[in-house]
Design an enzyme around this catalytic site. Sequence first.
Site, PDB file in Angstrom:
ATOM      1  N   GLU A 291     -11.628 -11.494  44.604  1.00 55.84           N
ATOM      2  CA  GLU A 291     -11.638 -12.577  45.538  1.00 55.84           C
ATOM      3  C   GLU A 291     -10.377 -12.778  46.251  1.00 55.84           C
ATOM      4  O   GLU A 291      -9.489 -12.075  46.173  1.00 55.84           O
ATOM      5  CB  GLU A 291     -12.288 -13.890  44.770  1.00 55.84           C
ATOM      6  CG  GLU A 291     -11.369 -14.389  43.899  1.00 55.84           C
ATOM      7  CD  GLU A 291     -12.172 -15.708  43.146  1.00 55.84           C
ATOM      8  OE1 GLU A 291     -13.126 -16.177  43.679  1.00 55.84           O
ATOM      9  OE2 GLU A 291     -11.331 -16.098  42.378  1.00 55.84           O
TER      10      GLU A 291
ATOM     11  N   LEU B 296     -14.763 -17.194  41.702  1.00 53.28           N
ATOM     12  CA  LEU B 296     -15.155 -18.509  41.729  1.00 53.28           C
ATOM     13  C   LEU B 296     -16.856 -18.313  42.117  1.00 53.28           C
ATOM     14  O   LEU B 296     -16.788 -17.514  43.074  1.00 53.28           O
ATOM     15  CB  LEU B 296     -14.630 -19.433  42.526  1.00 53.28           C
ATOM     16  CG  LEU B 296     -15.291 -20.685  42.849  1.00 53.28           C
ATOM     17  CD1 LEU B 296     -14.987 -21.711  41.460  1.00 53.28           C
ATOM     18  CD2 LEU B 296     -14.399 -21.432  44.152  1.00 53.28           C
TER      19      LEU B 296
ATOM     20  N   TYR C 256     -12.108 -29.613  39.451  1.00 56.63           N
ATOM     21  CA  TYR C 256     -12.374 -30.297  40.912  1.00 56.63           C
ATOM     22  C   TYR C 256     -13.486 -29.452  41.743  1.00 56.63           C
ATOM     23  O   TYR C 256     -14.057 -28.303  41.439  1.00 56.63           O
ATOM     24  CB  TYR C 256     -11.145 -30.131  41.691  1.00 56.63           C
ATOM     25  CG  TYR C 256     -10.771 -28.946  42.324  1.00 56.63           C
ATOM     26  CD1 TYR C 256     -11.138 -28.463  43.709  1.00 56.63           C
ATOM     27  CD2 TYR C 256     -10.249 -27.705  41.595  1.00 56.63           C
ATOM     28  CE1 TYR C 256     -10.771 -27.307  44.114  1.00 56.63           C
ATOM     29  CE2 TYR C 256     -10.063 -26.469  42.147  1.00 56.63           C
ATOM     30  CZ  TYR C 256     -10.287 -26.285  43.324  1.00 56.63           C
ATOM     31  OH  TYR C 256      -9.924 -25.021  43.983  1.00 56.63           O
TER      32      TYR C 256
END
Length: 278
Positions: A177, A201, A33
Amino acid sequence: MQNLGYYNGKYDLIENMMIPMTDRVHWFGDGVYDATCARNYQIMELKAHIDRFFNSAKALNINLGFDKEYLADLLQELVHKLDEGDLFVYWQVTRGGNGFRSHSYDSEVKANLWITITPEKVTKIDKKFKLTMMEDKRYQYCNIKTLNLIPSVLAAQFAKEKNCDETVFHRGNIVTECAHSNIHILKDGKLITHPADEYILPGIARANLIKVCHALNIEVEERPFTLEELFAADEIIVSSSGDLCNSAYELDGKAIGGKDEKTLSKIQKYIADKWLKD
């Protein structure tokens, strides 16, 4: 429309949409996604998000069956069907080949395309975040935006139950993160951010933050940093598509940041002037 759901060419209000039980998402979360925000019906950094989306699909050998231009045009067309222009724009594909449950797949079958669009405003740039943290137990595909988000779901709930805005992940002593954001520190006038490897990411807001720092002649170091460095940082910055550049003031009950507001304000003003002006 107040919101919009789309599946393989059909669209309606999200609550009216139906997804086949044979879609592989139900058994395996087999898909990828991406998402961003729209302001005044203009989708923010759409090209960068679509490039990342195609990279994720390629990494999982998903046959999309459409090109980048088609997806960009479709998304821009669909946002204009909403009643208001400040929106959260989400899209995903699940691997094609609907049928009974089987781990193997036919790589020639085209993917199923989902889109949801809902009203949402970008977080105000001056909102300060309260953070907590937990050990990062995720696999080493963090750079691919797969649908398998249970660790991030648990981390987001962990933050919610502690009345915090985000959970910071760390692997041992190394900060990676957050549950759904990238995290960075300012120290001695430099921006330090974890490198875009398999542990984080490659956030679009992260990439923009780096570009902004270069434009402002602020030095950038892409390297792992430690928990000790996080607590000792002059400022802590959290970034995502909905939180473009927000600072943090507390981590697990300890005061953090607040020591280089001049540099932080310079970065935030640049971002606000570029992306958040009406």
